[in-house]
Motif scaffolding. Sequence first.
Motif, PDB file in Angstrom:
ATOM      1  N   VAL A 177      15.273   3.097  46.122  1.00  0.00           N
ATOM      2  CA  VAL A 177      14.760   3.870  47.128  1.00  0.00           C
ATOM      3  C   VAL A 177      13.384   4.466  46.805  1.00  0.00           C
ATOM      4  N   GLY A 178      12.281   3.454  46.981  1.00  0.00           N
ATOM      5  CA  GLY A 178      10.910   3.903  46.440  1.00  0.00           C
ATOM      6  C   GLY A 178      11.098   3.440  45.062  1.00  0.00           C
ATOM      7  N   LYS A 179      10.672   4.574  44.139  1.00  0.00           N
ATOM      8  CA  LYS A 179      10.791   4.403  42.655  1.00  0.00           C
ATOM      9  C   LYS A 179      11.924   4.933  42.030  1.00  0.00           C
ATOM     10  N   HIS A 180      12.850   5.515  42.996  1.00  0.00           N
ATOM     11  CA  HIS A 180      14.231   6.020  42.598  1.00  0.00           C
ATOM     12  C   HIS A 180      15.364   4.814  42.588  1.00  0.00           C
ATOM     13  N   VAL A 181      16.163   5.049  41.457  1.00  0.00           N
ATOM     14  CA  VAL A 181      17.253   4.142  41.604  1.00  0.00           C
ATOM     15  C   VAL A 181      18.580   4.917  42.207  1.00  0.00           C
TER      16      VAL A 181
END
Length: 105
Positions: A83-87
Motif C-alpha cells: 500500500v504505497g511504500k507500506h507492506v
Amino acid sequence: MPTGGTRAQGTHPAPRSLRPASRKTSLRIASCLARIWIQAEVKSVRGGSNLLMTPDQAAAELGVTKRVLMDSYRRWGIPYVKVGKHVRFRTRDLHNWVDARVQGG
C-alpha cells in the motif's frame, strides 16, 4: 450597559467538553478506533477476511517479532500487499499460509 468586557451580557463560551475537537485530536481518536476495530476483526474472523494487518499485527498473530517478520516474509513466501511504500498482510492469506504449513495433524 456591561462594564469592562466586550462580550454581550448573558453569553458565555461553551464548556471545553462541548467545543469541537481539533483536527489532530479527531484524527488521533479515529486512528485509535480503527485500530481497535481491526484488532477485534483479526481476532474474530478466521480465514475469510480481506482485512489488512500491519506488520506489528501480523507478527503478533504469528508469535514472532516485527523484526523477524520483516526480515523473513519474502523468504518464507508469506503473501503481502504493498500500500504505497507500506507492506500489509491480508488476514486470510496469513491464516491460509499458516494452515498450509501444519504438519503431523
